[in-house]
Design a protein around this motif. Structure first.
Motif, PDB file in Angstrom:
ATOM      1  N   ASN A  16      18.324 123.011   4.123  1.00  0.00           N
ATOM      2  CA  ASN A  16      17.668 121.749   3.764  1.00  0.00           C
ATOM      3  C   ASN A  16      18.339 121.081   2.572  1.00  0.00           C
ATOM      4  N   LYS A  44      21.435 117.065  13.356  1.00  0.00           N
ATOM      5  CA  LYS A  44      20.278 117.643  12.676  1.00  0.00           C
ATOM      6  C   LYS A  44      19.458 116.547  12.007  1.00  0.00           C
ATOM      7  N   GLY A  73      13.787 111.507   8.611  1.00  0.00           N
ATOM      8  CA  GLY A  73      13.786 111.904   7.208  1.00  0.00           C
ATOM      9  C   GLY A  73      14.078 110.767   6.249  1.00  0.00           C
ATOM     10  N   LEU A 108      15.252 115.144  12.892  1.00  0.00           N
ATOM     11  CA  LEU A 108      14.119 115.118  11.964  1.00  0.00           C
ATOM     12  C   LEU A 108      13.083 114.095  12.422  1.00  0.00           C
TER      13      LEU A 108
END
Length: 156
Positions: free
Chosen positions: A76, A115, A123, A119
């Motif tokens: 993260n 990735k 994100g 989200l």
């Protein structure tokens, strides 16, 4: 009727079951070591960004990316740092930056782009930023970069 037979896990008796641990070599680093490296990289990237070295910042954050189990915090942090780089790059600079990256780093960048797209709500990054980077990366690295990203089992 007796339903006890439904509770038997028949996959436990199958010899041809492919385990996730057999798909790739696990990350040999300790999870705390991976997190410390991610924090150090984040500091180094901020320093490079302040100097205007986008390509250097990308190479720094994408080299030796954390993968596997038990390193979610490092993953993260790496993604957040990468999003900072992506957001701070002008769209006219993206093609030159992508061309300067080594092929392995381009593949890792593609993994992080996907990735970021996975989200919920994407994100902290806007969709146009991710899609812009994806477009430029695909133009430079070709569709082979996408194929390698989709088939590599080492998830970032």
């Amino acid at each position: 009727m007796d339903g006890a037979f439904r509770k038997i896990d028949i996959d436990a008796f199958d010899e041809d079951v492919l385990l996730e641990s057999e798909l790739y070599e696990p990350d040999p680093r300790d999870p705390s070591q991976v997190l410390d490296e991610a924090k150090a990289k984040s500091v180094a990237v901020r320093s490079l960004l302040s100097k205007g070295d986008i390509a250097g910042a990308l190479v720094t954050i994408l080299e030796n990316a954390p993968y596997g189990a038990n390193v979610d915090e490092a993953k993260n942090l790496t993604l957040q740092t990468l999003v900072t780089i992506l957001n701070s790059t002008k769209s006219t600079d993206i093609p030159n930056v992508v061309k300067s990256l080594p092929p392995d780093t381009q593949d890792t960048l593609m993994k992080y782009l996907y990735k970021g797209m996975a989200l919920p709500g994407w994100g902290d990054v806007s969709g146009s930023v991710l899609l812009g980077w994806h477009e430029k990366l695909t133009e430079v690295a070709g569709v082979g970069c996408i194929v390698r990203t989709m088939t590599d089992r080492r998830m970032v």
